[in-house]
Design an enzyme around this catalytic site. Sequence first.
Site, PDB file in Angstrom:
ATOM      1  N   HIS A 306      85.105  59.402 -28.783  1.00 46.92           N
ATOM      2  CA  HIS A 306      86.392  58.695 -28.841  1.00 46.92           C
ATOM      3  C   HIS A 306      86.686  58.080 -27.491  1.00 46.92           C
ATOM      4  CE1 HIS A 306      90.619  57.870 -29.586  1.00 46.92           C
ATOM      5  NE2 HIS A 306      90.296  57.924 -30.862  1.00 46.92           N
ATOM      6  N   ASP A 363      87.382  61.347 -38.116  1.00 47.28           N
ATOM      7  CA  ASP A 363      86.587  60.891 -39.255  1.00 47.28           C
ATOM      8  C   ASP A 363      85.445  61.842 -39.619  1.00 47.28           C
ATOM      9  OD1 ASP A 363      87.955  58.459 -39.739  1.00 47.28           O
ATOM     10  OD2 ASP A 363      87.059  57.632 -37.933  1.00 47.28           O
TER      11      ASP A 363
HETATM   12  N1  CMC Z   1      76.697  59.135 -30.636  1.00 45.31           N
HETATM   13  C1  CMC Z   1      75.870  59.025 -29.562  1.00 45.31           C
HETATM   14  N2  CMC Z   1      76.251  58.553 -28.348  1.00 45.31           N
HETATM   15  C2  CMC Z   1      77.523  58.147 -28.223  1.00 45.31           C
HETATM   16  C3  CMC Z   1      78.439  58.211 -29.284  1.00 45.31           C
HETATM   17  C4  CMC Z   1      77.983  58.728 -30.531  1.00 45.31           C
HETATM   18  N3  CMC Z   1      78.801  58.829 -31.567  1.00 45.31           N
HETATM   19  N4  CMC Z   1      79.631  57.733 -28.881  1.00 45.31           N
HETATM   20  C5  CMC Z   1      79.482  57.368 -27.598  1.00 45.31           C
HETATM   21  N5  CMC Z   1      78.205  57.615 -27.197  1.00 45.31           N
HETATM   22  C6  CMC Z   1      77.646  57.420 -25.853  1.00 45.31           C
HETATM   23  C7  CMC Z   1      77.263  55.967 -25.614  1.00 45.31           C
HETATM   24  O1  CMC Z   1      75.938  55.711 -25.991  1.00 45.31           O
HETATM   25  C8  CMC Z   1      77.489  55.858 -24.117  1.00 45.31           C
HETATM   26  O2  CMC Z   1      76.400  56.466 -23.486  1.00 45.31           O
HETATM   27  P1  CMC Z   1      75.885  55.955 -22.022  1.00 45.31           P
HETATM   28  O3  CMC Z   1      77.094  56.007 -21.128  1.00 45.31           O
HETATM   29  O4  CMC Z   1      74.823  56.935 -21.653  1.00 45.31           O
HETATM   30  O5  CMC Z   1      75.375  54.551 -22.226  1.00 45.31           O
HETATM   31  C9  CMC Z   1      78.704  56.736 -23.869  1.00 45.31           C
HETATM   32  O6  CMC Z   1      78.682  57.720 -24.918  1.00 45.31           O
HETATM   33  C10 CMC Z   1      80.039  56.005 -23.911  1.00 45.31           C
HETATM   34  O7  CMC Z   1      80.070  55.251 -25.106  1.00 45.31           O
HETATM   35  P2  CMC Z   1      80.980  53.976 -25.275  1.00 45.31           P
HETATM   36  O8  CMC Z   1      80.477  53.180 -26.443  1.00 45.31           O
HETATM   37  O9  CMC Z   1      81.121  53.265 -23.974  1.00 45.31           O
HETATM   38  O10 CMC Z   1      82.365  54.656 -25.618  1.00 45.31           O
HETATM   39  P3  CMC Z   1      83.606  53.927 -26.221  1.00 45.31           P
HETATM   40  O11 CMC Z   1      84.789  54.620 -25.707  1.00 45.31           O
HETATM   41  O12 CMC Z   1      83.497  52.462 -25.968  1.00 45.31           O
HETATM   42  O13 CMC Z   1      83.412  54.122 -27.811  1.00 45.31           O
HETATM   43  C11 CMC Z   1      83.539  55.039 -29.966  1.00 45.31           C
HETATM   44  C12 CMC Z   1      84.154  55.006 -28.565  1.00 45.31           C
HETATM   45  C13 CMC Z   1      84.458  55.835 -30.894  1.00 45.31           C
HETATM   46  C14 CMC Z   1      83.417  53.604 -30.508  1.00 45.31           C
HETATM   47  C15 CMC Z   1      82.143  55.693 -29.899  1.00 45.31           C
HETATM   48  O14 CMC Z   1      82.270  57.027 -29.466  1.00 45.31           O
HETATM   49  C16 CMC Z   1      81.395  55.640 -31.234  1.00 45.31           C
HETATM   50  O15 CMC Z   1      80.731  54.639 -31.513  1.00 45.31           O
HETATM   51  N6  CMC Z   1      81.503  56.728 -32.088  1.00 45.31           N
HETATM   52  C17 CMC Z   1      80.924  56.690 -33.418  1.00 45.31           C
HETATM   53  C18 CMC Z   1      81.832  55.939 -34.376  1.00 45.31           C
HETATM   54  C19 CMC Z   1      83.082  56.743 -34.726  1.00 45.31           C
HETATM   55  O16 CMC Z   1      83.010  57.912 -35.055  1.00 45.31           O
HETATM   56  N7  CMC Z   1      84.236  56.062 -34.702  1.00 45.31           N
HETATM   57  C20 CMC Z   1      85.537  56.671 -35.073  1.00 45.31           C
HETATM   58  C21 CMC Z   1      86.470  56.785 -33.898  1.00 45.31           C
HETATM   59  S1  CMC Z   1      87.890  57.847 -34.243  1.00 45.31           S
HETATM   60  C22 CMC Z   1      88.789  56.998 -35.460  1.00 45.31           C
HETATM   61  C23 CMC Z   1      89.478  55.827 -34.889  1.00 45.31           C
HETATM   62  O17 CMC Z   1      90.529  56.011 -34.276  1.00 45.31           O
HETATM   63  O18 CMC Z   1      88.989  54.705 -35.069  1.00 45.31           O
END
Ligand code: CMC
Length: 429
Positions: A306, A363
């Site tokens: 998140h 989720d």
């Molecule tokens: N699985 C594997 N690695 C992950 C994941 C994941 N689910 N989420 C983040 N990372 C890693 C990402 O690869 C990155 O690694 P590094 O720094 O080594 O390159 C690091 O964590 C930071 O990721 P980010 O994409 O910069 O983080 P963000 O804050 O931009 O993204 C997120 C947040 C929710 C989009 C992401 O965690 C994700 O894609 N999760 C899976 C989809 C999901 O479950 N979404 C529902 C969110 S909660 C409901 C809502 O409010 O929408």
Amino acid sequence: MDETAKLIIDGVSYDLPVLTGTEGDKAIDIRKLLSSTGYITYDPGFGNTGSCASSITYMDGERGILRYRGIPVEQLAEYATFVEIAYLLINGHLPTQDELNRTRMILNDTSMIHESMHVFFQAFPRGSHPMNILSSMVNALRGFYPELYDHDDPANPEYTYLSLVSKVRTLAAMSYKISKGDKVIYPRHDLSYCANFLNMMFDSPVKPYIIDEDIVKALNVFWILHADHEQNCSTAAVRVVGSGKVNLYSAISAGVSALWGPLHGGANQAVIEMLTDIHENGIPLETIIAKAKSKKDPFRLMGFGHRVYKTYDPRAKIMKRMADKILSKFRREDPLLDIAKRLEEIAITDPYFVDHNLYPNVDFYSGIVLRAMGIPTNMFTVMFAIGRLPGWISQWRESINDPHWRISRPRQIYTGEQQRNYVPTSQRI
Ligand code: CMC
């Protein structure tokens, strides 16, 4: 003395005001940065940017805190109804008994959908995703109910907002019935908001739906947990689109579209698809975890991570308990719940997930709860949208009444070609 931050560029010092929220959160006010320094800030994804001041929802991502209008979500999930929460978010206080009665009356009075909208539904190709249908239908409401619309706070805001809360629920259930080719079931005044939705989804002229109070309660909690989440992707979309002074329906329709993405609300569907894939194809959990960690593989563990929570999402804790409760009530086993729990166990002790602060989000378990209620997978994100609607409305209302309101218009760092001349087709190589 008011706190300031000092910025030094090329030896010239600038004092920037510091703003402090009611919970002590701090922001450097850069509203005059461009005009005074000639510089802009660079923050793709807005991870460090406060786009507004808001008094609706408070989140503390380090401590796993979520409060609507100051009240912890755990208390609201335990004691409140979704209709009270809608009122609380939109109006800022919990309703008195009279206010609640009036709210329920308006929700009932406005629950029907213009009959001509049925024709719209019929025209969608078979297999259209319900989120696709919902965002179009919400936008179409503007045409069918022009009297409810005003881009500034409407003359009768309470009526406008509640009618939207009521109609979106009816539209969602109708879209499901029509997608199945079944007879549409109309809303009933004798049923609560949640029971009414379940009845519209599952009742049929040949097999009456027996309303189960535990399912109604679970749905109530599910919607409360989704009701608002401050400046998330879809809410930001509602505010940005609304900032152009577009009507409420179009702004909300933008929110529905933004929510559909698998990184946002669409994750609830994506989680169940991932767990089903693991189950049906016998994929070892270690393989899934390794794929999620691999930088060469775009796969992510859906339902994990998140932007704000760097600890367990407080909504996920409640959702996990609810998944156990609802399955044990029906003495049912869901192999996907076991897989989810085992995946969580492995992930939360894995150094990659620990170092990246990746924990289950709302989720991860919500799809299992929805499956137990009988909700089909392609309706999961629609369920999220119905829950998030009061949040979107309250955020839209707050934004249009904000004295600091301006149209949303970010800047950029241009990285393209410098000026060059047009070349006629005959001279291009
Ligand atoms: N699985 C594997 N690695 C992950 C994941 C994941 N689910 N989420 C983040 N990372 C890693 C990402 O690869 C990155 O690694 P590094 O720094 O080594 O390159 C690091 O964590 C930071 O990721 P980010 O994409 O910069 O983080 P963000 O804050 O931009 O993204 C997120 C947040 C929710 C989009 C992401 O965690 C994700 O894609 N999760 C899976 C989809 C999901 O479950 N979404 C529902 C969110 S909660 C409901 C809502 O409010 O929408």
